[in-house]
Design a protein around this motif. Sequence first.
Motif, PDB file in Angstrom:
ATOM      1  N   VAL A  88     -15.257  71.764 -92.788  1.00 13.18           N
ATOM      2  CA  VAL A  88     -15.400  72.123 -94.035  1.00 13.18           C
ATOM      3  C   VAL A  88     -16.743  72.518 -94.892  1.00 13.18           C
ATOM      4  CG1 VAL A  88     -14.556  71.865 -96.474  1.00 13.18           C
ATOM      5  CG2 VAL A  88     -13.439  70.967 -94.617  1.00 13.18           C
ATOM      6  N   MET A  89     -16.956  73.936 -95.416  1.00 17.85           N
ATOM      7  CA  MET A  89     -17.959  74.331 -96.014  1.00 17.85           C
ATOM      8  C   MET A  89     -17.658  73.877 -97.628  1.00 17.85           C
ATOM      9  SD  MET A  89     -21.036  75.597 -96.242  1.00 17.85           S
ATOM     10  CE  MET A  89     -21.328  76.543 -95.029  1.00 17.85           C
ATOM     11  N   ASN A  90     -18.375  72.922 -98.217  1.00 22.72           N
ATOM     12  CA  ASN A  90     -18.211  72.545 -99.464  1.00 22.72           C
ATOM     13  C   ASN A  90     -19.089  73.229-100.256  1.00 22.72           C
ATOM     14  OD1 ASN A  90     -16.248  69.937 -99.341  1.00 22.72           O
ATOM     15  ND2 ASN A  90     -17.907  69.903 -97.496  1.00 22.72           N
ATOM     16  N   VAL A  91     -18.307  73.965-101.228  1.00 19.52           N
ATOM     17  CA  VAL A  91     -19.442  74.887-102.217  1.00 19.52           C
ATOM     18  C   VAL A  91     -19.104  74.170-103.754  1.00 19.52           C
ATOM     19  CG1 VAL A  91     -19.584  76.994-103.327  1.00 19.52           C
ATOM     20  CG2 VAL A  91     -18.510  76.931-101.060  1.00 19.52           C
TER      21      VAL A  91
ATOM     22  N   ARG B  51      -5.945  75.067 -84.645  1.00 24.91           N
ATOM     23  CA  ARG B  51      -5.701  76.416 -85.388  1.00 24.91           C
ATOM     24  C   ARG B  51      -6.835  77.030 -86.308  1.00 24.91           C
ATOM     25  NH1 ARG B  51      -6.123  80.759 -86.744  1.00 24.91           N
ATOM     26  NH2 ARG B  51      -4.458  82.446 -87.079  1.00 24.91           N
ATOM     27  N   TYR B  52      -7.161  75.979 -87.057  1.00 21.46           N
ATOM     28  CA  TYR B  52      -8.002  76.355 -87.950  1.00 21.46           C
ATOM     29  C   TYR B  52      -9.466  75.595 -87.830  1.00 21.46           C
ATOM     30  CZ  TYR B  52      -3.740  77.797 -90.485  1.00 21.46           C
ATOM     31  OH  TYR B  52      -2.718  78.552 -90.847  1.00 21.46           O
ATOM     32  N   ARG B  53     -10.502  76.524 -87.765  1.00 26.77           N
ATOM     33  CA  ARG B  53     -11.819  75.589 -87.412  1.00 26.77           C
ATOM     34  C   ARG B  53     -12.905  75.777 -88.731  1.00 26.77           C
ATOM     35  NH1 ARG B  53     -14.498  72.109 -84.748  1.00 26.77           N
ATOM     36  NH2 ARG B  53     -16.836  72.380 -84.535  1.00 26.77           N
ATOM     37  N   ASN B  54     -12.672  76.737 -89.335  1.00 27.09           N
ATOM     38  CA  ASN B  54     -13.469  76.917 -90.564  1.00 27.09           C
ATOM     39  C   ASN B  54     -12.832  76.879 -91.893  1.00 27.09           C
ATOM     40  OD1 ASN B  54     -15.163  77.579 -88.466  1.00 27.09           O
ATOM     41  ND2 ASN B  54     -15.720  79.687 -89.036  1.00 27.09           N
ATOM     42  N   ILE B  55     -13.055  76.118 -92.737  1.00 25.85           N
ATOM     43  CA  ILE B  55     -12.424  75.816 -93.861  1.00 25.85           C
ATOM     44  C   ILE B  55     -13.422  75.905 -94.982  1.00 25.85           C
ATOM     45  CG2 ILE B  55     -10.860  74.522 -95.428  1.00 25.85           C
ATOM     46  CD1 ILE B  55      -9.560  73.384 -92.925  1.00 25.85           C
ATOM     47  N   MET B  56     -13.116  76.562 -96.244  1.00 27.48           N
ATOM     48  CA  MET B  56     -14.243  76.663 -97.474  1.00 27.48           C
ATOM     49  C   MET B  56     -13.269  75.944 -98.412  1.00 27.48           C
ATOM     50  SD  MET B  56     -15.789  79.777 -99.144  1.00 27.48           S
ATOM     51  CE  MET B  56     -17.319  80.008 -97.689  1.00 27.48           C
ATOM     52  N   ASP B  57     -13.961  74.898 -99.151  1.00 29.89           N
ATOM     53  CA  ASP B  57     -13.657  74.478-100.585  1.00 29.89           C
ATOM     54  C   ASP B  57     -14.475  75.004-101.587  1.00 29.89           C
ATOM     55  OD1 ASP B  57     -12.793  72.883-102.458  1.00 29.89           O
ATOM     56  OD2 ASP B  57     -12.981  70.756-101.433  1.00 29.89           O
TER      57      ASP B  57
ATOM     58  N   GLU C 195     -24.279  62.811 -98.826  1.00 31.55           N
ATOM     59  CA  GLU C 195     -24.385  61.352 -98.635  1.00 31.55           C
ATOM     60  C   GLU C 195     -23.313  60.798 -97.969  1.00 31.55           C
ATOM     61  OE1 GLU C 195     -28.024  59.924-101.824  1.00 31.55           O
ATOM     62  OE2 GLU C 195     -25.786  59.817-102.489  1.00 31.55           O
ATOM     63  N   ARG C 196     -22.168  61.505 -98.198  1.00 33.34           N
ATOM     64  CA  ARG C 196     -20.958  61.188 -97.362  1.00 33.34           C
ATOM     65  C   ARG C 196     -20.851  61.427 -95.955  1.00 33.34           C
ATOM     66  NH1 ARG C 196     -15.691  62.012-101.403  1.00 33.34           N
ATOM     67  NH2 ARG C 196     -14.738  60.500 -99.829  1.00 33.34           N
ATOM     68  N   GLY C 197     -21.887  62.438 -95.512  1.00 27.10           N
ATOM     69  CA  GLY C 197     -21.821  62.951 -94.177  1.00 27.10           C
ATOM     70  C   GLY C 197     -21.267  64.072 -93.927  1.00 27.10           C
ATOM     71  N   LEU C 198     -21.135  65.003 -95.028  1.00 27.99           N
ATOM     72  CA  LEU C 198     -20.568  66.232 -94.993  1.00 27.99           C
ATOM     73  C   LEU C 198     -21.638  67.337 -95.282  1.00 27.99           C
ATOM     74  CD1 LEU C 198     -17.398  65.129 -97.416  1.00 27.99           C
ATOM     75  CD2 LEU C 198     -17.365  65.588 -94.640  1.00 27.99           C
TER      76      LEU C 198
END
Length: 543
Positions: free
Chosen positions: A481-484, A456-462, A499-502
């Motif tokens: 997840v877009m990590n800010v 249901r959710y494709r894009n998430i922002m942290d 380096e974690r592959g994110l």
Amino acid sequence: MALKSNSSDGRTRSSIQIFIVVGLCCFFYILGAWQRSGFGKGDSIALEISKSGADCNIVPSLNFETHHGGEVESINESESKPKVFEPCHPRYTDYTPCQDQRRAMTFPRESMNYRERHCPPEEEKLHCLIPAPKGYVTPFPWPKSRDYVPYANAPYKSLTVEKAIQNWIQYEGNVFRFPGGGTQFPQGADKYIDQLASVIPIKNGTVRTALDTGCGVASWGAYLWSRNVIAMSFAPRDSHEAQVQFALERGVPAVIGVLGTIKMPYASRAFDMAHCSRCLIPWGANDGRYMIEVDRVLRPGGYWVLSGPPINWKTNYKAWQRPKEELQEEQRKIEEIANLLCWEKKSEKGEIAVWQKKVNDESCRARRDDSRANFCKSSDADDVWYKKMEGCITPYPEVAGGELKAFPERLYAIPPRISSGSIPGVSAESYQEDSNKWKKHVNAYKKINRLLDSGRYRNIMDMNAGFGGFAAAIQSSKLWVMNVVPTLADKNTLGVIYERGLIGIYHDWYKFLNFCFSLILEVTLNHKILRKLLFCQKFQYFN
């Protein structure tokens, strides 16, 4: 005899009552112990917040007046009422902060300065809610969204005309269809990626993060998903609609951006692969400044792909309608700069060329004595937010932290930046503790919101990503997840996240996060008070 019977019945009832009371006491004791152990929904999180003393007074204006009959202290109504933000005018449907087209045209055209972010003064900023396009509907779930986007969600047709023969996007009834084509891959992105995979180890997890410069509608990044590669795609906002809006509607990571005068908002040594497919960037200009910036964000051993002009100019100069002497000089400059950067050319076939960055400084001894090799003196190669792009080469790290593991092993392996001690105050133990904490938190989130990993959710922002523990714990092919990392964070951890592959980005969104924080919590508080505790644990940095 009757007296004896009554006495016996009384003792039986008394025994049953005692048994019931004891049983209930045991049940609630065990239930309380279970919840306190951390397996209950969020109780362990609430306990952690209580211990840390985090300020969770999110709704200080709660009024208990209607619940009490006694005297109540008078409350200032003007203070108790939440601030109301009205909807913006419909013309702001396509509004992007700091990317106003009219404002952009007042800045110099040189080095694409006018396509960069230019934020308005405080008195010109919007203080209203951006409306969705008329008729906006829920996007298609992934993977259908890769190929289809509802027209109502991005009602802009100019690209269907401008890029009609290049197979980017087609309008069909009430949807846009994305055939997966591109200017340089008319047979489709999949076939194009197959060509790259014959040179670059894409299949085995060595390449996990990629950067796509001048991405268009990001079909290259969209089709890399099936190869377990996540691409950060960017393109400037053109005079028509923002192309990356289509990418986001498709469910593909993308941001508005351009290689201009300031550094890219990514950590050094972030990407395993960088890519340009006819992205119209003058790579040989300005003494190779843009290639030097790509070198900064490319990890040791990473790959750079350039397809289109001027590659194979001898064959294609007529089709490109450009003088062959001009194309020849352009490629000569690119080759010269690549050699200075210590990139080894791995392949040139057709219109595709691939270089690989050397793995360490020992492999680049020859350039130490080259007078053209100007190395950066800054001690922090990741200090890039709104910093001018430099013409100096970012040196390899002085202390090696070990090689990156192939994905998905690198998701929870100790990142080189931490094992090398590059981030003061961060140890392998604290990193592992953070990872374990977020595994527990995400399990609690999934119990509250059972749609979280359903597609249901494709894009998430942290918005305050830290080490990326949330994104790692929720890792799924169904979402990204877009990590800010806020620019005022005590510790610069964006490099660890990559380096974690994110993927992630630096930003100064903290300037309005206090409002966002309170607004999110007031909304979710009405649904489940437990969400207040979960969000507070995440955002206490901004209180």
